[in-house]
Design a protein around this motif. Structure first.
Motif, mmCIF file in Angstrom:
data_model
loop_
_atom_site.group_PDB
_atom_site.id
_atom_site.type_symbol
_atom_site.label_atom_id
_atom_site.label_comp_id
_atom_site.label_asym_id
_atom_site.label_seq_id
_atom_site.Cartn_x
_atom_site.Cartn_y
_atom_site.Cartn_z
ATOM 1 N N GLY A 9 61.235 15.978 -101.590
ATOM 2 C CA GLY A 9 60.373 15.332 -101.320
ATOM 3 C C GLY A 9 59.059 14.156 -102.582
ATOM 4 N N GLN A 10 58.872 15.249 -102.831
ATOM 5 C CA GLN A 10 57.234 15.507 -103.762
ATOM 6 C C GLN A 10 57.538 14.287 -104.742
ATOM 7 N N ALA A 11 58.749 15.588 -105.366
ATOM 8 C CA ALA A 11 59.231 14.886 -106.634
ATOM 9 C C ALA A 11 59.742 13.297 -107.461
ATOM 10 N N ARG A 12 60.799 13.201 -105.763
ATOM 11 C CA ARG A 12 61.142 11.792 -104.774
ATOM 12 C C ARG A 12 59.838 10.905 -105.222
ATOM 13 N N ALA A 13 58.893 11.313 -104.348
ATOM 14 C CA ALA A 13 57.422 9.942 -103.922
ATOM 15 C C ALA A 13 56.923 9.911 -105.519
ATOM 16 N N GLU A 14 57.099 11.000 -106.468
ATOM 17 C CA GLU A 14 55.429 10.536 -107.768
ATOM 18 C C GLU A 14 56.710 9.463 -108.809
ATOM 19 N N LYS A 15 58.053 9.396 -108.204
ATOM 20 C CA LYS A 15 59.259 8.696 -109.220
ATOM 21 C C LYS A 15 59.075 7.438 -108.420
ATOM 22 N N ILE A 16 58.729 6.811 -107.600
ATOM 23 C CA ILE A 16 59.233 5.938 -106.303
ATOM 24 C C ILE A 16 57.538 5.103 -107.166
ATOM 25 N N LEU A 17 56.090 6.061 -107.218
ATOM 26 C CA LEU A 17 55.227 5.764 -107.158
ATOM 27 C C LEU A 17 54.606 5.057 -109.108
ATOM 28 N N ARG A 18 55.219 5.517 -109.334
ATOM 29 C CA ARG A 18 55.162 5.303 -111.010
ATOM 30 C C ARG A 18 56.479 3.962 -111.084
ATOM 31 N N GLU A 19 57.222 3.278 -110.380
ATOM 32 C CA GLU A 19 58.134 2.070 -110.248
ATOM 33 C C GLU A 19 57.389 1.341 -109.426
ATOM 34 N N ALA A 20 56.359 0.934 -108.470
ATOM 35 C CA ALA A 20 55.932 0.486 -107.952
ATOM 36 C C ALA A 20 55.525 -0.767 -108.521
ATOM 37 N N ASN A 21 55.455 -1.731 -108.034
ATOM 38 C CA ASN A 21 54.316 -2.818 -108.618
ATOM 39 C C ASN A 21 52.798 -1.950 -107.983
ATOM 40 N N LEU A 22 52.404 -2.635 -106.734
ATOM 41 C CA LEU A 22 51.837 -1.838 -106.830
ATOM 42 C C LEU A 22 51.294 -0.629 -105.704
#
Length: 396
Positions: free
Chosen positions: A319-332
């Motif tokens: 879940g943390q690995a997925r979270a890091e990917k999402i956080l980097r792709e977000a506009n904010l």
């Protein structure tokens, strides 16, 4: 009966008889001239009070006259909505309908066009469509009516794209932006730029064709200024792309931070519903949650992610690995910290290295547990309390 014979019987039962195609050709109208007529249901699928079926092409009126029986002594007139019955090719009355005819050059597609408004039941719409297709119309492809409008010069490419945008618009701002494109604001801007470039081109061609003539030196200076202005206008349009894309496609905001910082609580508060599970135990959120919200007229895709920390179970690490990917792709990225934790600054320094290239807004939570927020908060930090909701309005 054996399995094989049973299968053959079922196949034979559901196979169309050979007479089907002959009957279809028999019922179809004879069109002497070329050109297709297309048909489609132009209202959303499902049940409703009214459904609309559109025909566009050179034989639209001819097909309509075969099935539509007006209930008043009214002749076919352009743009006159008439009441009548839709009668099948076998003489069966299918429904009470309203029908309207639009002549060539004065319809949405630019072709001869008719529209039939019937009751919005799934079956009745299907039966009407089958009759139209059997009579010689072809089922329209997705977006084909708008494609015809573009090809026939009724709308330009910008307006064609705006049609899809305004259909998909789900916030006030996206509707306004799409409406401006549909009304021609973007196309007019492009046309103005084109006219300026054509003016410069004409002056340059004149100076080449009449090189023996003395050209006013100010002409070149004026052309250079005009080109610089055009370049600036194009740059503004290019810069507006990101903002326009966000208006139409939405703005992605991800909530990140250490476990128990209050991410899921903030997620629920912004959604105004209990969507995420909140628990004082660290590592409650194992996977991300995503929801769309209307934030002051803008479509926002809000994402709640798993808390980042060292260790944890195998599932939590995934879940943390997925979270890091999402956080980097977000506009904010809304990075949440627990202001009541004395070590939050040290943790922030470690975490900030992972997302140094991201647009981050630091959110300090739990100010209700901190006496003097001036000693805990950093510059450019939004201080809030998910428990008391203090500062939430400012954050929104």
């Amino acid at each position: 009966m054996t399995t094989s014979s049973s299968s053959e019987a079922k196949t034979k039962r559901f196979r169309r008889p050979e007479s089907y195609e002959r009957e279809k050709k028999k019922r179809a109208l004879n069109f002497d001239d070329g050109g297709e007529t297309i048909a489609a249901v132009v209202t959303p699928p499902g049940e409703g009070g009214v459904a609309a079926v559109r025909l566009a092409g050179p034989h639209s009126l001819k097909i309509l006259d075969r099935f539509f029986k007006p209930q008043a002594n009214s002749q076919t007139q352009p743009f006159l909505l008439r009441y009548g019955l839709f009668v099948s090719s076998e003489g069966e009355t299918l429904d009470e309908v309203m029908a309207v005819y639009m002549p060539h050059g004065k319809s949405y597609t630019g072709l001869e066009q008719v529209e039939v408004f019937c009751h919005g039941g799934r079956k009745i719409v299907q039966m009407i469509m089958e009759e139209l297709l059997t009579a010689g119309a072809r089922a329209a492809q997705p977006g084909e009516f708008t494609k015809l409008a573009f090809l026939n010069g009724r709308i330009d490419l910008a307006k064609a794209e705006a049609v899809a945008e305004i259909i998909a618009a789900n916030t006030d701002s996206s509707v306004r932006a799409s409406r401006e494109h549909l009304l021609g604001a973007y196309g007019e801007h492009i046309e103005q730029i084109r006219e300026q470039l054509v003016t410069v081109l004409a002056d340059l061609e004149a100076s080449i064709d009449f090189s023996e003539e003395e050209i006013d030196p100010g002409t070149n200076v004026q052309a250079a200024k005009l080109l610089m202005g055009v370049e600036n206008e194009i740059a503004v349009l290019v810069d507006s792309y990101t903002g326009g894309r966000i208006i139409n496609e939405g703005f992605k905001i991800a909530i990140g931070g250490r476990p128990n910082a209050g991410k899921s609580s903030l997620f629920n508060l912004l959604l105004r519903q209990e969507r995420a599970l909140v628990n004082p135990e660290a590592g409650t959120t194992r996977d991300y949650l995503s929801e769309w919200i209307d934030l002051e007229g803008f479509a926002v895709n809000l994402v709640d992610t798993a808390g980042l920390r060292a260790g944890g179970s195998k599932i939590e690490k995934e879940g943390q690995a997925r979270a890091e990917k999402i956080l980097r792709e977000a506009n904010l990225l809304l990075w949440m910290v627990d202001l009541s934790d004395e070590n939050w600054r040290g943790s922030l320094e470690v975490d900030a290295e992972k997302f140094e290239n991201c647009a981050i807004l630091l959110v300090g939570n739990k100010i209700d547990l901190v006496g003097d927020t001036t000693k805990t908060a950093e510059p450019n930090t939004m201080s809030i309390s998910c428990l008391t909701r203090k500062g939430l309005k400012g954050l929104r």
